[in-house]
Design a protein around this motif. Structure first.
Motif, PDB file in Angstrom:
ATOM      1  N   LEU A   1       0.832  -1.210   0.000  1.00  0.00           N
ATOM      2  CA  LEU A   1       0.000   0.000   0.000  1.00  0.00           C
ATOM      3  C   LEU A   1       0.862   1.254   0.000  1.00  0.00           C
ATOM      4  O   LEU A   1       0.517   2.267  -0.623  1.00  0.00           O
ATOM      5  N   GLY A   2       2.005   1.194   0.681  1.00  0.00           N
ATOM      6  CA  GLY A   2       2.883   2.358   0.731  1.00  0.00           C
ATOM      7  C   GLY A   2       3.597   2.643  -0.561  1.00  0.00           C
ATOM      8  O   GLY A   2       4.202   3.718  -0.712  1.00  0.00           O
ATOM      9  N   LEU A   3       3.524   1.717  -1.520  1.00  0.00           N
ATOM     10  CA  LEU A   3       4.237   1.891  -2.785  1.00  0.00           C
ATOM     11  C   LEU A   3       3.389   2.541  -3.878  1.00  0.00           C
ATOM     12  O   LEU A   3       3.891   2.787  -4.972  1.00  0.00           O
ATOM     13  N   TYR A   4       2.115   2.823  -3.597  1.00  0.00           N
ATOM     14  CA  TYR A   4       1.257   3.359  -4.643  1.00  0.00           C
ATOM     15  C   TYR A   4       1.702   4.733  -5.140  1.00  0.00           C
ATOM     16  O   TYR A   4       1.404   5.118  -6.258  1.00  0.00           O
ATOM     17  N   ASP A   5       2.400   5.445  -4.310  1.00  0.00           N
ATOM     18  CA  ASP A   5       2.840   6.780  -4.725  1.00  0.00           C
ATOM     19  C   ASP A   5       4.040   6.727  -5.676  1.00  0.00           C
ATOM     20  O   ASP A   5       4.413   7.751  -6.246  1.00  0.00           O
ATOM     21  N   LEU A   6       4.644   5.561  -5.852  1.00  0.00           N
ATOM     22  CA  LEU A   6       5.837   5.453  -6.695  1.00  0.00           C
ATOM     23  C   LEU A   6       5.518   5.364  -8.172  1.00  0.00           C
ATOM     24  O   LEU A   6       6.385   5.578  -9.013  1.00  0.00           O
ATOM     25  N   ALA A   7       4.289   4.985  -8.529  1.00  0.00           N
ATOM     26  CA  ALA A   7       3.935   4.818  -9.939  1.00  0.00           C
ATOM     27  C   ALA A   7       2.461   5.116 -10.113  1.00  0.00           C
ATOM     28  O   ALA A   7       1.696   5.181  -9.156  1.00  0.00           O
ATOM     29  N   GLY A   8       2.063   5.303 -11.357  1.00  0.00           N
ATOM     30  CA  GLY A   8       0.666   5.553 -11.655  1.00  0.00           C
ATOM     31  C   GLY A   8      -0.214   4.418 -11.165  1.00  0.00           C
ATOM     32  O   GLY A   8       0.125   3.249 -11.301  1.00  0.00           O
ATOM     33  N   VAL A   9      -1.364   4.787 -10.635  1.00  0.00           N
ATOM     34  CA  VAL A   9      -2.243   3.793 -10.033  1.00  0.00           C
ATOM     35  C   VAL A   9      -2.732   2.793 -11.067  1.00  0.00           C
ATOM     36  O   VAL A   9      -2.749   1.592 -10.837  1.00  0.00           O
ATOM     37  N   ASN A  10      -3.117   3.257 -12.235  1.00  0.00           N
ATOM     38  CA  ASN A  10      -3.761   2.375 -13.204  1.00  0.00           C
ATOM     39  C   ASN A  10      -2.789   1.737 -14.178  1.00  0.00           C
ATOM     40  O   ASN A  10      -3.157   0.839 -14.917  1.00  0.00           O
ATOM     41  N   ALA A  11      -1.554   2.213 -14.246  1.00  0.00           N
ATOM     42  CA  ALA A  11      -0.638   1.767 -15.287  1.00  0.00           C
ATOM     43  C   ALA A  11      -0.069   0.397 -14.978  1.00  0.00           C
ATOM     44  O   ALA A  11       0.137   0.030 -13.825  1.00  0.00           O
ATOM     45  N   VAL A  12       0.210  -0.349 -16.064  1.00  0.00           N
ATOM     46  CA  VAL A  12       0.903  -1.620 -15.907  1.00  0.00           C
ATOM     47  C   VAL A  12       2.255  -1.389 -15.256  1.00  0.00           C
ATOM     48  O   VAL A  12       2.718  -2.190 -14.444  1.00  0.00           O
TER      49      VAL A  12
END
Length: 843
Positions: A341-352
């Protein structure tokens, strides 16, 4: 004079030897060695791509059950072991470099023939299944024989490449490119193959394009090697050396390395899927990390092994390190969902890219230390098993690699069939750690040994033992929280699981099933962390209507097949209808067991004598069994999930159509959330390409849609629907989800056959060959929480156009009143029909 002739002869022989030496030097310049290294790297990539594609192709026939996949994997590895031992042990080959080149060319050519061989044996396989109804044991043998026969030639050739090339380089190069380094190169190539197949080739060029590409790589490697500067050394003329025999200890380590590596890979994949998700990209990411860690460990061991007098101390230490790292990783598992959950800010939410990046970070953190240590074992054993004379290298490598591969077969089959179902993933990983620690300690205590070794190994093994004994059970509610769903990334893990209490959890051979109760009011079924069913009102409506809509419409309903079990509500609802026999197919027995938590809503279908349950893959049953049906209901959802995706292709629907009677009806559940309109159009076009007469019904709030299709014209006969609705069991079943009158069914119709054709026109089809939804849909759908029902509603078919007699709707005011009530129940627009009720047409 005689002495002069001898001198001239000696001088001539010396000059000839010098010229041969010069030619050999030219032939074996560093560029040649680098060329062979590149060749073996590319060969490793091609081999992994072949394995991925073959597993997918064979799954279309044998199914995607763990038993079927493990059988295919055993056949694949069995061919590798046979090739490694049989060809690797051949002591006299005229030119091993040319032999290696032709092995690669043979792999490429035979790989192209695998799909054709599969097509040829598919009818025979189905006929044997139908004719003999073999027991599970004999049927597994049949699968192994068929898969082994199809893969025999390419896998035997693959298995031979390492020992043949290792023998060539040892005799010509003095082991500058030693077997352990070749093995490392092959692992690096395998990692490239995973990345290429999972992220590039399969999404871009489909299955056949991937097959051709991998075959071309093999043929290209063979041609490349043949084009390298010629080998002027003549064939061996002397007697063959006695076969090299690695010691029993090293053979045991090689076997243990293969068994423990594959067992832990099976277990780690199962637990990481709960965190990173079950899309094909998530699976590829986990496998990529596993191969990278193995390759890194192998590279270290290849350098280390050449610097020590004996590899046994290093083997003991690395077994203990691997065991300790595994226990530490197991202890860290409870924290993985929060980390993710803490890694969501590292990349786009919807992107592969976000899926891959988050998966890489989590998998690297957990897998790299234990797998790195495990990856050192086989290369160290290879170093220790090499004979003093270079000429015995091929046989030694062949035997050791074959034994390692046999261990891998035991690990893959035993891990999937026995250990995970019996011990769970946590217990399996702890058993792997305990076994590795015990083996390391045994090696450390066996003489001869350096004095320091027991002092290092014994405390490490003790720590492992304490860790295994004291490790607390994983928090399954946290692990199954579905943190891989981007829509969940807002809020903490504690907030996500608040109010949930565990009722049931079981790890089966294929998936993990869990049932929780939410705030003591709602029961939720999760499979591998993804919500699949519940007793919530919306889910109950979907599960019930999926059963009842086709039963109200189909011309006949005597024999029904239901694909997927879930909570058992759909199957139980089917059994409330006018049916004679119901066949259910569920891949994972743990899901069937979990449905016992829903007996308050599913009518306990297992107690009904009209039910026949296959715990197998649906595609396999439809292909092998010759039973025909009046209605087929397919309830798996999330069409981009690996393993489920092949139930949404034209090939699957064509197979199902062959098991439907001429006027039979097929019903498919498709959700309207986590999908964009293009993906939905593809699913609709794929379904409609096999069932030209297709209607789409909506469940309350547009939560889900139900596709009902047939190869013959579908009629919504209101009088016949009312007659069937009037049956007491049917009425009770529908009224409990809010469908109070038969007109509500008419109100839930969204798209008629004409509107379906218009919406599907121009959309690409989802096939076994392109798997477009599995590889592409996830890019635009994961994390999409808004429904597309409003977009479908904009294309809705006027109800009167779907009726045989348009005047039926307005002939009696109570019918129109009921339709308006039904539209409000489904929460579809009702203004047009309210206006029609207020101002009925003249006449």
């Amino acid at each position: 004079m005689a002495k002069g002739r001898e001198t001239r002869r000696e001088r001539r022989d010396a000059e000839l030897a010098a010229r041969k030496a010069e030619r050999r030097a030219r032939a074996h310049q560093p560029g040649v060695v680098r060329g062979l290294a590149i060749a073996f790297l590319v060969s490793g990539a091609a081999g992994l791509v072949h394995e991925v594609v073959w597993t997918r192709l064979l799954a279309h026939v044998f199914g995607v059950s763990t038993f079927a996949i493990s059988t295919v994997l055993a056949a694949f590895m069995g061919g590798l072991a046979l090739g490694s031992w049989w060809i690797g042990a051949r002591a006299r080959l005229a030119d091993r470099r040319r032999t290696y080149a032709w092995l690669e060319i043979g792999i490429g050519v035979s790989a192209l023939l695998v799909p054709f061989a599969l097509d040829a044996v598919e009818p025979l396989y189905g006929a044997l299944w139908r004719r003999f109804h073999l027991s599970f044991a004999w049927f597994s043998v049949l699968r192994f024989v068929v898969a082994g026969g199809i893969l025999l030639v390419p896998t035997v050739l693959m298995g031979a490449t390492l020992p043949v090339l290792a023998a060539y380089l040892a005799e010509r190069e003095g082991r500058r490119l030693a077997p352990e380094r070749l093995y490392t190169l092959n692992l690096a190539g395998a990692a490239l193959g995973v990345a290429a197949a999972g992220f590039v080739l399969m999404p871009a060029v489909g299955v056949w394009g991937t097959i051709v590409t991998a075959a071309a790589l093999n043929v290209g490697v063979g041609v490349w090697v043949l084009a390298l500067p010629p080998d002027e050394r003549s064939a061996d003329a002397g007697p063959a050396p006695a076969p090299a025999r690695p010691s029993g200890v090293l053979l045991g380590v090689a076997f243990l390395s293969g068994a423990l590596s594959l067992t832990s890979q099976v277990a780690w994949t199962r637990v990481l899927v709960l965190v990173v998700g079950s899309t094909t990209y998530a699976f590829s990411t986990v496998l990529l990390v596993y191969l990278l860690a193995l390759g890194a460990g192998s590279a270290w061991a290849a350098r280390r092994g050449r610097r020590v007098a004996s590899v046994r101390p290093d083997l003991a230490v690395m077994l203990c390190v691997s065991a300790l790292a595994t226990v530490i990783a197991v202890d860290a598992v409870n924290g993985l969902p929060a980390w993710y959950l803490g890694l969501y800010d590292l990349a786009g939410v919807n992107a592969v890219g976000g899926i891959v990046e988050r998966g890489l970070v989590v998998a690297l953190a957990v897998l790299f230390p234990p797998v790195f240590a495990a990856g050192t074992l086989l290369p160290l054993a290879l170093v220790g098993s090499l004979p003093p004379a270079a000429r015995g290298t091929g046989a030694a490598v062949g035997r050791l690699y074959a034994v390692n591969t046999l261990g891998a077969i035991v690990g893959a089959v035993g891990g999937g069939f026995v250990l995970v179902p019996a011990l769970g993933t946590q217990g399996t990983l702890l058993a792997v750690a305990a076994t590795a620690a015990a083996a390391g300690l045994a090696l450390a205590l066996a003489p001869p040994r350096p004095r320091w070794l027991p002092a290092v190994a014994a405390p490490t093994a003790l720590l492992v033992g304490l860790g295994v004994a004291l490790e607390p059970p994983w928090d399954q509610v946290r692990l199954h929280a579905g943190v891989f769903e981007p829509s969940h990334h807002q809020g903490s893990l504690a907030e996500m699981v608040a109010g949930e209490r565990l009722l049931f959890h079981r790890e089966g051979a294929t998936a993990s099933a869990m049932v929780t109760i939410y705030h003591e009011t709602q029961r939720i079924l999760r499979i591998d962390g993804r919500v699949n069913a519940s007793d919530h009102a919306l889910d109950m409506a979907t599960q019930t209507l999926l059963a009842q809509v086709p039963l109200l419409i189909a011309p006949r309903t005597d024999d029904v097949l239901v694909v997927g079990w879930g909570s058992g509500v759909t199957i139980g609802s089917v059994l409330q209808g006018p049916v004679a026999w119901v066949t259910a197919v569920e891949l994972e027995p743990a899901v069937v067991a979990a449905s016992a938590a829903f007996t308050h809503v599913n009518h306990e279908p297992l107690r009904d004598p009209r039910l026949r349950l296959y715990e197998d893959d649906a595609r396999h049953i439809l292909l092998a069994d010759d039973q025909t049906y009046d209605v087929i209901v397919s309830e798996p959802s999330h069409p981009w999930v690996s393993g489920v995706a092949n139930l949404f292709t034209t090939d699957f629907y064509q197979t199902a159509a062959r098991r439907l009677r001429d006027d039979g009806v097929f019903a498919q559940w498709v959700q309207t959330y986590e999908l964009d309109l293009d993906t939905y159009r593809t699913l609709l076009a794929t379904f409609q390409s096999v069932f030209p007469e297709t209607m789409v019904f909506m469940t309350p709030r547009g939560y889900d849609s139900i596709l009902v299709g047939s190869r013959r014209a579908l009629r919504l006969d209101p009088d016949e629907i009312a007659r069937r609705f009037a049956a007491p069991a049917t009425r009770a079943e529908l009224e409990r989800v809010g469908m109070k009158r038969p007109e509500y069914l008419l109100a839930s119709l969204c798209l008629g056959p004409g509107a379906v054709r218009e919406l599907a026109e121009g959309a690409r089809l989802n096939t076994d060959a392109n798997m477009w939804v599995e590889f592409h849909a996830v890019r635009g759908t994961v994390g999409r929480t808004q429904y597309i029902s409003t977009e479908l509603e904009a294309r809705a078919t006027p109800l009167e156009q779907a009726l045989p007699d348009p005047a039926w709707l307005t002939a009696h005011p109570e019918r129109l009143d009921a339709v308006v009530e039904g539209l409000r129940w489904v929460e579809r627009p009702s203004e047009r029909y309210e206006q029609l009720r207020r101002e009925p047409p003249a006449g």
